[in-house]
Write a protein that holds these residues in place. Structure first.
Motif, mmCIF file in Angstrom:
data_model
loop_
_atom_site.group_PDB
_atom_site.id
_atom_site.type_symbol
_atom_site.label_atom_id
_atom_site.label_comp_id
_atom_site.label_asym_id
_atom_site.label_seq_id
_atom_site.Cartn_x
_atom_site.Cartn_y
_atom_site.Cartn_z
ATOM 1 N N LYS A 54 0.999 -1.240 0.064
ATOM 2 C CA LYS A 54 -0.168 0.152 -0.034
ATOM 3 C C LYS A 54 0.928 1.061 -0.011
ATOM 4 C CE LYS A 54 -3.889 -2.068 0.430
ATOM 5 N NZ LYS A 54 -4.900 -2.095 -0.482
ATOM 6 N N ARG A 55 1.835 1.141 0.916
ATOM 7 C CA ARG A 55 2.805 2.404 0.876
ATOM 8 C C ARG A 55 3.551 2.610 -0.362
ATOM 9 N NH1 ARG A 55 7.348 1.997 4.577
ATOM 10 N NH2 ARG A 55 7.311 4.340 4.556
ATOM 11 N N GLN A 56 4.098 1.505 -0.992
ATOM 12 C CA GLN A 56 4.409 1.523 -2.549
ATOM 13 C C GLN A 56 3.647 2.015 -3.597
ATOM 14 O OE1 GLN A 56 7.849 1.269 -3.151
ATOM 15 N NE2 GLN A 56 7.321 1.555 -5.396
ATOM 16 N N VAL A 57 2.155 1.630 -3.833
ATOM 17 C CA VAL A 57 1.469 1.855 -4.523
ATOM 18 C C VAL A 57 1.187 3.605 -4.371
ATOM 19 C CG1 VAL A 57 -0.994 1.986 -5.126
ATOM 20 C CG2 VAL A 57 0.184 -0.024 -5.041
ATOM 21 N N HIS A 58 1.080 4.090 -3.088
ATOM 22 C CA HIS A 58 0.828 5.548 -2.813
ATOM 23 C C HIS A 58 2.188 6.280 -2.369
ATOM 24 C CE1 HIS A 58 -3.492 5.107 -2.995
ATOM 25 N NE2 HIS A 58 -3.258 3.773 -2.411
ATOM 26 N N LYS A 59 3.268 5.774 -2.957
ATOM 27 C CA LYS A 59 4.708 6.345 -2.604
ATOM 28 C C LYS A 59 4.398 7.874 -2.867
ATOM 29 C CE LYS A 59 6.680 5.117 -7.039
ATOM 30 N NZ LYS A 59 7.187 4.154 -7.602
ATOM 31 N N ASP A 60 3.749 8.478 -3.697
ATOM 32 C CA ASP A 60 3.815 10.098 -3.831
ATOM 33 C C ASP A 60 2.728 10.741 -2.998
ATOM 34 O OD1 ASP A 60 5.851 9.887 -5.794
ATOM 35 O OD2 ASP A 60 4.325 9.255 -7.422
ATOM 36 N N SER A 61 1.895 10.004 -2.150
ATOM 37 C CA SER A 61 0.843 10.521 -1.534
ATOM 38 C C SER A 61 0.914 9.850 0.057
ATOM 39 C CB SER A 61 -0.421 10.299 -2.273
ATOM 40 O OG SER A 61 -1.529 10.592 -1.400
ATOM 41 N N PRO A 62 1.720 10.217 0.785
ATOM 42 C CA PRO A 62 1.523 9.669 2.229
ATOM 43 C C PRO A 62 0.107 9.661 2.815
ATOM 44 C CG PRO A 62 3.395 11.154 2.052
ATOM 45 C CD PRO A 62 2.527 11.511 1.002
ATOM 46 N N MET A 63 -0.678 10.610 2.542
ATOM 47 C CA MET A 63 -2.123 10.522 2.962
ATOM 48 C C MET A 63 -2.950 9.377 2.201
ATOM 49 S SD MET A 63 -4.200 11.690 4.989
ATOM 50 C CE MET A 63 -3.645 12.994 5.715
ATOM 51 N N GLY A 64 -2.564 9.283 1.067
ATOM 52 C CA GLY A 64 -3.202 8.048 0.361
ATOM 53 C C GLY A 64 -2.806 6.606 1.004
ATOM 54 N N ALA A 65 -1.540 6.729 1.372
ATOM 55 C CA ALA A 65 -1.251 5.457 1.856
ATOM 56 C C ALA A 65 -1.720 5.278 3.264
ATOM 57 C CB ALA A 65 0.446 5.367 1.965
ATOM 58 N N CYS A 66 -1.931 6.369 3.939
ATOM 59 C CA CYS A 66 -2.395 6.284 5.271
ATOM 60 C C CYS A 66 -4.010 5.884 5.402
ATOM 61 C CB CYS A 66 -2.203 7.493 6.024
ATOM 62 S SG CYS A 66 -2.962 7.739 7.778
ATOM 63 N N ILE A 67 -4.651 6.476 4.356
ATOM 64 C CA ILE A 67 -6.060 5.795 4.079
ATOM 65 C C ILE A 67 -6.255 4.670 3.741
ATOM 66 C CG2 ILE A 67 -8.192 6.646 2.757
ATOM 67 C CD1 ILE A 67 -7.467 9.518 2.696
ATOM 68 N N GLU A 68 -5.458 4.161 2.936
ATOM 69 C CA GLU A 68 -5.399 2.686 2.394
ATOM 70 C C GLU A 68 -5.028 1.587 3.623
ATOM 71 O OE1 GLU A 68 -6.799 1.045 -0.433
ATOM 72 O OE2 GLU A 68 -7.403 3.369 -0.835
ATOM 73 N N ILE A 69 -4.123 2.046 4.442
ATOM 74 C CA ILE A 69 -3.807 1.229 5.367
ATOM 75 C C ILE A 69 -4.989 1.258 6.672
ATOM 76 C CG2 ILE A 69 -2.373 0.734 7.478
ATOM 77 C CD1 ILE A 69 0.078 2.292 5.177
ATOM 78 N N SER A 70 -5.604 2.393 6.812
ATOM 79 C CA SER A 70 -6.608 2.672 7.797
ATOM 80 C C SER A 70 -7.761 1.853 7.178
ATOM 81 C CB SER A 70 -7.050 4.026 7.760
ATOM 82 O OG SER A 70 -8.173 4.359 8.694
ATOM 83 N N LYS A 71 -8.010 1.676 6.010
ATOM 84 C CA LYS A 71 -9.188 0.820 5.314
ATOM 85 C C LYS A 71 -9.061 -0.658 5.579
ATOM 86 C CE LYS A 71 -10.652 3.621 1.540
ATOM 87 N NZ LYS A 71 -10.579 3.500 0.066
ATOM 88 N N MET A 72 -7.441 -1.059 5.714
ATOM 89 C CA MET A 72 -7.120 -2.338 6.035
ATOM 90 C C MET A 72 -7.449 -2.663 7.412
ATOM 91 S SD MET A 72 -3.367 -2.897 4.079
ATOM 92 C CE MET A 72 -3.097 -4.322 5.160
ATOM 93 N N MET A 73 -7.223 -1.733 8.188
ATOM 94 C CA MET A 73 -7.415 -1.903 9.813
ATOM 95 C C MET A 73 -8.828 -2.115 10.033
ATOM 96 S SD MET A 73 -4.502 0.118 11.675
ATOM 97 C CE MET A 73 -5.042 1.606 11.217
ATOM 98 N N HIS A 74 -9.630 -1.144 9.585
ATOM 99 C CA HIS A 74 -11.032 -1.237 9.670
ATOM 100 C C HIS A 74 -11.579 -2.710 9.152
ATOM 101 C CE1 HIS A 74 -11.964 2.712 11.531
ATOM 102 N NE2 HIS A 74 -10.967 2.909 10.838
ATOM 103 N N GLU A 75 -11.223 -2.851 8.069
ATOM 104 C CA GLU A 75 -11.881 -4.349 7.320
ATOM 105 C C GLU A 75 -11.309 -5.626 8.552
ATOM 106 O OE1 GLU A 75 -10.011 -4.494 3.427
ATOM 107 O OE2 GLU A 75 -11.552 -2.833 3.021
#
Length: 118
Positions: A54-75
């Motif tokens: 997730k961090r690699q896919v969103h390497k240009d957007s730390p907020m995007g990575a944070c949102i995706e990782i947060s989604k993983m945790m919520h799921e």
């Protein structure tokens, strides 16, 4: 080397020396995985692989990575909550409208409860 895990220190380090920050981050993750024991290592490495992806896919957007990782945790939390509710035989006690999504890795099972001898 003793690592200072103070937020302000790490925040400053990430800005001034990202390579060192990354080295410390990876070392701390490895220490945590190792401390969890061999029975948990494979699962934790799999989760970390997903987080890193997730961090690699969103390497240009730390907020995007944070949102995706947060989604993983919520799921993951939603799956755990759903399974707990099933075990307790209760229907959504908090009125959460989020629906549990069954994935191909989930297995339904049943068990017979055996009484212990007195």
């Amino acid at each position: 080397m003793s690592t200072n895990l103070d937020f302000n220190y790490l925040s400053s380090l990430a800005k001034t020396n990202p390579e060192e920050f990354e080295r410390i981050r990876e070392a701390e993750i490895e220490k945590l995985i190792q401390s969890a024991g061999p029975e948990n290592e494979k699962r934790l490495r799999g989760i970390q692989f997903q987080v890193d992806a997730k961090r690699q896919v969103h390497k240009d957007s730390p907020m995007g990575a944070c949102i995706e990782i947060s989604k993983m945790m919520h799921e993951s939390f939603e799956k755990m909550r759903h399974q707990l509710n099933l075990c307790l035989n209760i229907n959504d006690p908090i009125g959460n409208t989020t629906q549990y999504v069954h994935d191909e890795h989930s297995e339904s099972s049943s068990a017979k409860v055996l009484a212990f001898r007195s």
